[in-house]
Structures are given as C-alpha cells and as structure tokens.
Design an enzyme around this catalytic site. Structure first.
Site, PDB file in Angstrom:
ATOM      1  N   LYS A 215       0.810  -1.226   0.000  1.00  0.00           N
ATOM      2  CA  LYS A 215       0.000   0.000   0.000  1.00  0.00           C
ATOM      3  C   LYS A 215       0.836   1.266   0.000  1.00  0.00           C
ATOM      4  O   LYS A 215       0.412   2.296  -0.492  1.00  0.00           O
ATOM      5  CB  LYS A 215      -0.866   0.036   1.261  1.00  0.00           C
ATOM      6  CG  LYS A 215      -2.037  -0.882   1.168  1.00  0.00           C
ATOM      7  CD  LYS A 215      -2.897  -0.784   2.399  1.00  0.00           C
ATOM      8  CE  LYS A 215      -3.983  -1.831   2.280  1.00  0.00           C
ATOM      9  NZ  LYS A 215      -4.414  -2.429   3.467  1.00  0.00           N
ATOM     10  N   ARG A 216       1.992   1.187   0.623  1.00  0.00           N
ATOM     11  CA  ARG A 216       2.775   2.401   0.794  1.00  0.00           C
ATOM     12  C   ARG A 216       3.721   2.692  -0.370  1.00  0.00           C
ATOM     13  O   ARG A 216       4.362   3.721  -0.392  1.00  0.00           O
ATOM     14  CB  ARG A 216       3.585   2.324   2.108  1.00  0.00           C
ATOM     15  CG  ARG A 216       2.741   2.615   3.337  1.00  0.00           C
ATOM     16  CD  ARG A 216       3.433   2.182   4.599  1.00  0.00           C
ATOM     17  NE  ARG A 216       3.635   0.735   4.611  1.00  0.00           N
ATOM     18  CZ  ARG A 216       2.685  -0.140   4.933  1.00  0.00           C
ATOM     19  NH1 ARG A 216       1.499   0.283   5.297  1.00  0.00           N
ATOM     20  NH2 ARG A 216       2.920  -1.437   4.897  1.00  0.00           N
TER      21      ARG A 216
END
Ligand code: GLU
Length: 441
Positions: A215-216
C-alpha cells in the site's frame, strides 16, 4: 441457462484505500464481463467490523467511478441478487450455515463454528495458472477452517463462497494471493452441492526492485491519480498491461481496443512489474492523442484551481491546442498558459537573469517591438519573418531575440512555439510586454 451466463464481480474489503492491485482486479473483471456481454457486480465484503470503514467504502466506490468501471449490480445500483453489502446479508448466511449443519459438516470449538474437511485432494482448473492439485488430506497442514467466530461474525471464506453462489457468479478473477484460499472454497462448494465458478488468479504486482508492491509504495494508492492529472483511460491502459498484453505488444491502447483484444487466458502467469515512469509515459501518450474536447475537459479543473479563466472559449481552445503537444502532465498546464489569460504572471528569476539582464538585450527588445508594431499582418509566419529580418539587421542569431522575447511575454524560458504564442497573444499585449521588459528588467 440464465440470459446472462457470464457474471463477474469485484469484491473488495473496505479496509483502506483502493490499491493498484484491487483496481486491476476490478478492471479485469469489468473487461471480461463487458467483452462477453455479461454482468459486472460490485460486492462490498464488510464482515470484519473492526477493520471496515465507511470512508474506505466511499474511497473504493469513488475510485471505481473515476476509473470508469461501471457496475451493473451493486451499491447505488441495486439488482436482483442484493443486498450487495455483506453486512446486510446475515439471514442468507444463516440459511447456508443451517444447510451445512444439516449435512453434518459443522462442529463447534471454543464457541467458533468450524467446517469438518472431507480430507480429499482438490483439483483447481485455473484459467490462468492451469491445473493445480491441492492435497487437503493432512489436518496438520490443512486444519479445518472456521466459518463463524465466537462473537457471531463470519469468516471470509464462507461468506465469499455463499455470495458467489447466491449472486450466480460464473467467473472469479482475483489476485494470486487468494490461490491458497481456493481449495477451501472448493470444499465449501462441494459441501453445499453447488457448481463452483471458473477461477482465474492474476499474477502478483511487484515493484521494479522485485519486492511485492504494498500500500505504501509509490503509485500504489489509486486516489493520487486524479489529482496528478492522469486520464482514467490512460490508467485503464496501464493497469491492463499489468499481467496482460495484446499479441502484437502494442502499448498505447484505448479501452475499446483493449475490449476487442483482451483474453483471460492470455494473462501471463509471471508476476507483473509496476513502473511509475511507464505509467506516466502512457498517460502522456494519451494526453497527446486525445481530441481537444477531451483534453479541455481534463484540463479545466487544473485551470480553475489555479484561478485561470478564459473570457472566450475560442481563445481557450487555441491556447490548449498550442500547448497540448508539449505538456507531459496536466498539473504543469497552469504555468504554461497563465500568460495568455492574465498580465499577472511570475517571471522565473533564472530566465530573467539569463535573457533580460543586460542593457543590450533590453535594447534589442525595444527594437523588436518597433518592428512588430509596423507589421502589416499579425500572423505567426509574418512574425517569424520579422524576427529573422530584425536579427539579420542586428547581425545576431534569431535565438538572441527569441529567448528574451519569450521571457518578456511569458516569464518563462520554455513554452510552445514563440511565433504562434505571439499570434495568439495579439499585437497589443505582445508589444506592451516587450516594452515593459525593455524598460524595467
Ligand atoms: N474481499 C476479498 C479481498 O478483498 C475478495 C477476494 C475475492 O475476490 O474473492 O481480497
């Protein structure tokens, strides 16, 4: 047979942002349904109350709207197989649980309800991964799965399968991270006496360095794309190439071409690599190729945000078509075009230092202004002739007039073709700006 034999679904758990991987899954399901004349369902898998959020549901729905992946059944749309939020389907799950209970598949342990595995070998015939046999005979490696927690909440495997049965899903296209869940799901289909859907597990998406995309990672969060001026059609293009490619390896594809060429079985088994630079490039190619009406539509929010407004839509279109071939990304647009719509624009200090700082440069601008004032016809080609003649008379290269003039009229050292810019700006503004720079800078 129903009238719509092909039914696919995107079944996100609303626990965070819409991730590139989720968006690609949604896209593949949408493409397959649209290509086959089938139905695309959106189902929100919100059984995990501790991790779900309303905000996340909205982010996912907004992200799908932005990407243009419209669903035929689901939230905001309804349909014959609703509700489309798992949190509203409790009664259905109770019924299916009772059916399994009746058949003797269930037992209770520490308040949880578990499924007694028949302990067989299970064959998955995956449309992408091929045939895979899972040996579930050993309870040590494949313990019985839980269907319901002691607090009454449902476990993913059970409700996912029940909903795919109830919603008559024909094809489950989802990420390879679910591959290990699928034998459990096949056990449940068999236990419920239901025909399983066809499965297609799509390859993982990796970063360029080979690590699994999370996600990051850069580019992972789909909500950054609208604000960075990406066109949804470009994102559909880039996402479609994460695992799939047309036979001729073309890279710039509009959605109708993708629909024409897309085949589920052509999806590669190898992991896909996410390359933010390539995504940026593909977007630039779409911006270049799109028609002016579409370009204008995408450009307007960026102009509005920068408080740039055009009095005439004709002028706006002329300016946009002038800069369109040059600009790689829409957030750059305001800086490129502000000088056409207002006399208030910033001057790049380096450009001024380099081109307007000497008395000689200022003198030349003033001579240029005088020549332009006498031009009979204000057109790009006669402006060009005027620049060339003036440079010849002064015994300098034309660039020595072009660069200072560009900074004088736009404040910048790069831009669209100068002669076309001046034609659009008009004689009065051009001369005013040349003289202002000749005097002040
Ligand atoms: N809610 C699951 C997920 O987001 C759905 C998996 C599936 O597509 O079956 O991963």
């Amino acid at each position: 047979m129903s009238s719509h034999p092909i039914r696919t679904r995107f079944a996100p758990s609303p626990t965070g942002v819409l991730h590139v991987g989720g968006a690609r899954t949604a896209l593949f399901n949408w493409l397959y349904a649209r290509k086959q004349g089938g139905v695309f369902v959106l189902r929100i898998e919100d059984t995990d109350h501790s991790r779900n959020s309303e905000e996340s549901k909205q982010i996912i729905i907004d992200g799908l709207h932005w990407l243009g992946l419209d669903w035929d059944e689901g939230p905001q749309k309804g349909g014959d197989h609703g509700p489309y939020y798992q949190s509203e389907r409790n009664a259905i799950y109770e019924e299916y649980l009772a059916a399994l209970e009746k058949k003797g598949f269930l037992y209770e342990e520490h308040g949880a309800i578990r499924f007694r595995s028949p302990r067989r070998k299970v064959l998955l015939e995956d449309l992408i991964c091929g045939n895979i046999e899972f040996d579930l005979t050993n309870p040590a490696t494949h313990p019985d799965m839980t269907l319901r927690r002691p607090d009454g909440s449902w476990i993913f495997h059970f409700v996912n399968v029940v909903d795919d049965i109830e919603m008559k899903i024909s094809h489950v296209i989802r990420g390879e991270d679910h591959l290990s869940n699928t034998p459990k799901h096949l056990e449940l289909y068999a236990a419920l006496g239901a025909q399983p859907p066809r499965f297609a597990h799509t390859p993982l998406i990796l970063n360029r360095d080979g690590s699994k995309m999370s996600k990051r990672d850069q580019g992972a969060n789909m909500s950054i794309y609208p604000e960075q001026g990406y066109a949804p059609e470009a994102l559909r293009n880039y996402l479609s190439l994460l695992g799939w490619s047309p036979k001729d390896n073309r890279e710039i594809l509009d959605t109708s071409t993708i629909l024409e060429l897309f085949e589920l079985h052509q999806i590669n088994r190898r992991s896909a690599s996410f390359d933010p630079e390539k995504c940026f490039w593909i977007n630039g190619q779409h911006l270049l190729r799109m028609d002016l009406a579409r370009y204008r539509e995408l450009a307007l929010p960026f102009l509005e945000k920068a408080a740039i407004c055009s009095e005439s839509s004709e002028m706006l279109e002329k300016v946009l078509s002038l800069v369109k071939p040059k600009i790689k990304s829409l957030p750059d647009l305001p800086d490129w075009v502000r000088c056409f719509f207002s006399d208030e624009f910033p001057f790049e200090p380096e450009a001024v230092a380099k081109n307007l700082s000497t008395p000689q440069a200022r003198e030349r601008l003033s001579l240029l202004a005088q020549a332009l004032l006498l031009l009979e016809c204000w057109s790009a080609s006669s402006i060009e002739t005027c620049f060339k003649n003036r440079a010849a008379t002064l015994g300098i290269r034309v660039g020595e007039l072009v660069h200072p003039a560009r900074v004088a009229v736009s404040g910048r050292s790069v831009g669209a073709g100068l002669y076309e810019m001046l034609e659009l700006l008009g004689r009065e503004r051009t001369i005013k700006r040349l003289l202002a720079s000749a005097e002040n800078r």
